[in-house]
Write a protein that holds these residues in place. Structure first.
Motif, short mmCIF file in Angstrom:
data_model
loop_
_atom_site.label_atom_id
_atom_site.label_comp_id
_atom_site.label_asym_id
_atom_site.label_seq_id
_atom_site.Cartn_x
_atom_site.Cartn_y
_atom_site.Cartn_z
N GLU A 31 0.84 -1.21 0.00
CA GLU A 31 0.00 0.00 0.00
C GLU A 31 0.87 1.25 0.00
OE1 GLU A 31 -3.90 -1.60 2.44
OE2 GLU A 31 -2.09 -1.07 3.58
N LYS A 32 1.93 1.23 0.79
CA LYS A 32 2.84 2.39 0.83
C LYS A 32 3.51 2.61 -0.52
CE LYS A 32 3.81 2.12 5.75
NZ LYS A 32 4.80 1.85 6.79
N LYS A 33 3.83 1.53 -1.24
CA LYS A 33 4.44 1.67 -2.55
C LYS A 33 3.50 2.40 -3.51
CE LYS A 33 6.40 -0.64 -6.55
NZ LYS A 33 6.00 0.48 -7.38
N VAL A 34 2.23 2.06 -3.46
CA VAL A 34 1.25 2.72 -4.31
C VAL A 34 1.21 4.21 -4.00
CG1 VAL A 34 -1.22 2.91 -4.86
CG2 VAL A 34 -0.15 0.66 -4.65
N VAL A 35 1.22 4.55 -2.72
CA VAL A 35 1.17 5.96 -2.32
C VAL A 35 2.49 6.66 -2.71
CG1 VAL A 35 0.80 7.59 -0.44
CG2 VAL A 35 -0.46 5.44 -0.48
N ARG A 36 3.62 5.98 -2.60
CA ARG A 36 4.89 6.56 -3.07
C ARG A 36 4.84 6.83 -4.57
NH1 ARG A 36 7.23 2.89 0.66
NH2 ARG A 36 7.58 1.38 -1.01
N ASP A 37 4.26 5.92 -5.32
CA ASP A 37 4.11 6.12 -6.76
C ASP A 37 3.23 7.34 -7.06
OD1 ASP A 37 5.70 3.89 -7.20
OD2 ASP A 37 4.01 2.57 -7.67
N ILE A 38 2.19 7.50 -6.29
CA ILE A 38 1.32 8.67 -6.46
C ILE A 38 2.10 9.94 -6.12
CG2 ILE A 38 -0.76 9.85 -5.63
CD1 ILE A 38 -1.97 7.02 -5.18
N CYS A 39 2.92 9.90 -5.08
CA CYS A 39 3.77 11.04 -4.74
C CYS A 39 4.65 11.42 -5.93
CB CYS A 39 4.67 10.72 -3.54
SG CYS A 39 3.86 10.74 -1.95
N THR A 40 5.25 10.43 -6.54
CA THR A 40 6.12 10.68 -7.70
C THR A 40 5.33 11.34 -8.82
OG1 THR A 40 7.53 8.81 -7.12
CG2 THR A 40 7.64 9.58 -9.38
N THR A 41 4.15 10.84 -9.08
CA THR A 41 3.30 11.42 -10.12
C THR A 41 2.95 12.87 -9.81
OG1 THR A 41 2.35 9.26 -10.63
CG2 THR A 41 1.07 11.18 -11.32
N LEU A 42 2.78 13.16 -8.52
CA LEU A 42 2.39 14.51 -8.10
C LEU A 42 3.59 15.42 -7.81
CD1 LEU A 42 -0.58 13.59 -5.74
CD2 LEU A 42 -0.70 14.52 -8.06
N ASN A 43 4.79 14.92 -8.10
CA ASN A 43 6.03 15.69 -7.84
C ASN A 43 6.18 16.05 -6.37
OD1 ASN A 43 6.84 15.72 -10.60
ND2 ASN A 43 5.38 17.37 -10.97
N LEU A 44 5.82 15.12 -5.50
CA LEU A 44 5.97 15.31 -4.06
C LEU A 44 6.97 14.30 -3.53
CD1 LEU A 44 2.22 15.70 -3.08
CD2 LEU A 44 3.92 17.52 -3.23
N ASN A 45 7.66 14.68 -2.47
CA ASN A 45 8.65 13.81 -1.86
C ASN A 45 7.95 12.86 -0.87
OD1 ASN A 45 10.74 12.62 -0.45
ND2 ASN A 45 11.79 14.53 -0.02
N PRO A 46 8.04 11.54 -1.11
CA PRO A 46 7.39 10.59 -0.21
C PRO A 46 7.87 10.71 1.24
CG PRO A 46 8.09 9.49 -2.21
CD PRO A 46 8.65 10.88 -2.25
N ALA A 47 9.11 11.13 1.45
CA ALA A 47 9.64 11.29 2.81
C ALA A 47 8.85 12.32 3.61
CB ALA A 47 11.11 11.66 2.75
N GLU A 48 8.26 13.25 2.92
CA GLU A 48 7.44 14.27 3.58
C GLU A 48 6.26 13.63 4.31
OE1 GLU A 48 4.68 18.07 2.23
OE2 GLU A 48 6.28 17.42 0.90
N PHE A 49 5.88 12.45 3.86
CA PHE A 49 4.74 11.73 4.43
C PHE A 49 5.16 10.46 5.15
CE2 PHE A 49 3.65 14.04 0.62
CZ PHE A 49 2.64 14.87 1.06
N SER A 50 6.43 10.39 5.49
CA SER A 50 7.01 9.22 6.18
C SER A 50 6.79 7.92 5.39
CB SER A 50 6.43 9.09 7.59
OG SER A 50 6.73 10.23 8.34
N LEU A 51 6.96 8.03 4.10
CA LEU A 51 6.82 6.86 3.25
C LEU A 51 8.21 6.46 2.80
CD1 LEU A 51 3.74 8.03 1.19
CD2 LEU A 51 3.75 6.27 2.93
#
Length: 53
Positions: free
Chosen positions: A33-53
């Protein structure tokens, strides 16, 4: 479709927050599930670390 928000970081952060809340709803926000959200972060140009991912 979600990529239309990649230049709107404030909207992207809300999307990611909702995704994290949904992932954690069953008390087991697992790695797949976290991987999916990290992928969404990448699509949105957001850093996954900002969300503790």
């Amino acid at each position: 479709m979600i990529s239309k928000f990649n230049n709107k970081p404030e909207v992207g952060r809300i999307i990611i927050a909702v995704c994290c809340a949904i992932g954690a709803a069953d008390v087991d926000f697992d790695d797949s599930e976290k991987k999916v959200v990290r992928d969404i972060c990448t699509t949105l140009n957001l850093n996954p670390a900002e969300f503790s991912l």
